[in-house]
Design a protein around this motif. Sequence first.
Motif, short mmCIF file in Angstrom:
data_model
loop_
_atom_site.label_atom_id
_atom_site.label_comp_id
_atom_site.label_asym_id
_atom_site.label_seq_id
_atom_site.Cartn_x
_atom_site.Cartn_y
_atom_site.Cartn_z
N ILE A 175 1.06 -1.01 0.00
CA ILE A 175 -0.24 -0.19 -0.09
C ILE A 175 0.93 1.28 0.04
CG2 ILE A 175 -1.50 1.48 1.49
CD1 ILE A 175 -2.90 -0.80 -0.26
N GLY A 176 1.85 1.06 0.69
CA GLY A 176 2.81 2.38 0.63
C GLY A 176 3.43 2.64 -0.76
N VAL A 177 3.87 1.33 -1.56
CA VAL A 177 4.29 1.56 -2.80
C VAL A 177 3.12 2.30 -3.70
CG1 VAL A 177 4.93 0.35 -4.89
CG2 VAL A 177 5.85 -0.34 -2.47
N ILE A 178 1.89 1.93 -3.41
CA ILE A 178 0.93 2.56 -4.34
C ILE A 178 0.75 4.32 -3.87
CG2 ILE A 178 -1.68 2.50 -4.77
CD1 ILE A 178 -1.35 -0.59 -4.29
N LEU A 216 3.37 10.87 -6.49
CA LEU A 216 4.30 11.44 -7.64
C LEU A 216 3.35 11.86 -8.63
CD1 LEU A 216 6.84 8.57 -7.79
CD2 LEU A 216 7.34 10.89 -7.48
N ALA A 217 1.96 11.25 -8.84
CA ALA A 217 1.21 11.64 -9.79
C ALA A 217 0.34 13.14 -9.55
CB ALA A 217 0.15 10.64 -9.94
N LEU A 218 0.41 13.08 -8.05
CA LEU A 218 -0.04 14.54 -7.59
C LEU A 218 0.79 15.55 -7.79
CD1 LEU A 218 -1.88 13.60 -4.28
CD2 LEU A 218 -3.13 14.57 -6.07
N ALA A 268 3.22 7.99 -13.56
CA ALA A 268 3.08 7.64 -12.07
C ALA A 268 1.58 7.03 -11.77
CB ALA A 268 3.17 8.99 -11.13
N LEU A 269 0.53 7.52 -12.19
CA LEU A 269 -0.72 6.98 -12.05
C LEU A 269 -0.90 5.64 -12.55
CD1 LEU A 269 -3.48 7.37 -10.73
CD2 LEU A 269 -4.19 8.48 -12.97
N THR A 270 -0.37 5.39 -13.88
CA THR A 270 -0.49 4.22 -14.30
C THR A 270 0.24 3.06 -13.33
OG1 THR A 270 -0.40 5.01 -16.45
CG2 THR A 270 0.64 2.56 -16.41
N ALA A 271 1.51 3.48 -12.77
CA ALA A 271 2.44 2.48 -11.96
C ALA A 271 1.70 2.43 -10.73
CB ALA A 271 3.79 3.27 -11.60
N ALA A 272 0.83 3.08 -10.35
CA ALA A 272 0.11 2.86 -9.11
C ALA A 272 -1.12 2.00 -9.35
CB ALA A 272 -0.66 4.31 -8.57
#
Length: 673
Positions: free
Chosen positions: A312-315, A321-323, A337-341
Amino acid sequence: MTSVSVLLLCVAALLGTAALAVPLIRSTRSMQVVYCASLVFSAIAFVTALAYLVEGLPSAEAPVLVLPFGLPWLGSHFRLDTLSAFFLMVVNLGGALSALYALGYGRHEHAPHRVLPFFPAFLAGMDLVILADDAFTFLISWEFMSLASWALVMAHHRDADNRKAGFVYIVMASFGTLALLLAFGLLAGSAGDYSFAAMRVSAHTPFVAGLALVLLLLGTGSKAGLVPLHVWLPLAHPAAPSHVSALMSGVMTKVAVYGFVRVVFDLLGMPSWWSGIVVLIIGSGTAVLGILQALMESDLKRLLAYSTIENIGVIFVSLGLALAFKANGMELAAALALTAALFHVLNHSFFKSLLFFGAGAVLTATGERNMDKLGGLIHRMPVTSVVFLVGCVAISALPPFNGFVSEWLAFQAILQSPAVPQWGLKILVPAVGGMLALSAALAAACFVKAYGVTFLGRPRTAVAERAVEVDRFSLAAMSVLAALCLLAGILPGIVIDGLAPITLSMIGERMPVQSDIPWLSIVPVAESRSSYNGLLVFLFTLFSASLTAYFIHRFASRGLRRAPAWDCGFPQTSPATQYTASSFAQPVRRVFGTLVFRAREEVDMPAPGDLRPARFAVKTHDLIWEELYLPIIGAVGFVAEKLNHLQFLTIRRYLSLVFLALVFLLLVLALWS
């Protein structure tokens, strides 16, 4: 019939299944009926959501359905867009595979009547949260989901530890709901329009947006397991049946992520750059502390629960980052960044469900969760050991499995940080990258321990020596998840392109089209930056491993001889001389223990000639529980004792209190409006 109508019919069918389970409890076929129905309806919902996501309709064309119940002037709004379709896929795929697994695992359940009615209700609650398009429906569904999962945690309520887990969970869930209620109240403003459509077009001052973000982190973070709101998670997951643990860890925590993404990226408007700093700090701290706690554990299910905190921390690091990128107008980096999440949301639902299923299989076969009482299960549970190994490799972010791809994308997003203008972000993001790398390395060490101590070596107890393979339903569910871990790892471009409609609606940008790149490679930003090909890595690994095995068997000694491991000339040594979970974690504990756990080792070594056995004990402390929650518990107890005197007041004093409370609330309302 629209997609949202089909999904709501599936929710109604799941609720009907929950109601039907009550009169069927005494029937010998109740388990098959409930779990088969849950499997079918979840599968239909999964296919419906997948079809909608593949269609990729823009948010403006998202179907909305309004039903005449809920708030009298508002009704209940339900809406399906690309974001909700993706999370509905995660929920219903997890639900369908959990139901399949439970067809076998449920036969060993001691109290099925305490599980069967709430299992489909839990699935329905999660679906309703994701479909809700107004604050009232969202919060009612959120609370329904919490209560259904609490009932599942309390299935074995005669155990004192389970009762404690249920109590802590319901308190944290109530706290989270209160925080969300306040956050939606801020977003609705003095107009009191609780529909998401109205919130989406409203202008929010920086103060209101910042306060809403803090409340949202408290509300969704308490359900997702963000530090320091994670204390319920390592208690509740081991207490629940294993297929429920898989749902809570692999799926329910993602519903909390959905709530955060929905509000922050959709309802709040343009974020401030400092909001990324807040989320990055909380996410990176959660990742490192979660995996450190997992390393200290010898209980297999508690280890997996703490590992969920790390993921959850990784997400949330990727969301932070996306923000930050979105606030600075870096849409392509924000989309990455959002795609990674979102990719990690999908991946974690795969490998964490697989690992909890594997832990349930071990528990079914041996009756043990303590890894120090297991060992040697690879010879007795060969299929379970293989699929569990796949889950361990995937969660350790090793190629060619799926966990590597999403974490690699997160690091690629971190590498875009030098372009941000704020020096706070320029300094913080590389530090967060270092913490993310540390958590990835610790995760690999953690799951080497989990797999090695549980499945390798020699059996440490009689129950481990007598273990047998589990049923075909459990093996089928685990095998499907293992295959998905591999497919998402070697064909990540398909997943990235599937997530593109979501990033377009949330960010206004998408990653480059990956399906057009030759050899199924992925290029997150540009070929001059970096690229990855999971299929080639898989083929190279398969070829080199096969070639090595061939040469060893072709040119090495063909004689096969089985003997005990070399033991310094003392055969038939006790299995207790093997590495244990505690001894494996000792180096990490000595590095981090003083600071993070206040770890203390106590050694009792008898003098020469003394026949007493030597004793070694380790004491660790949960500093967050002891330093944060215990003082709060004490303060609540003190205040409750003082307030207890209120029940002895006279009627006149009661009326005075009511009058003062009314005046106070009117003043608050006047100031607010």
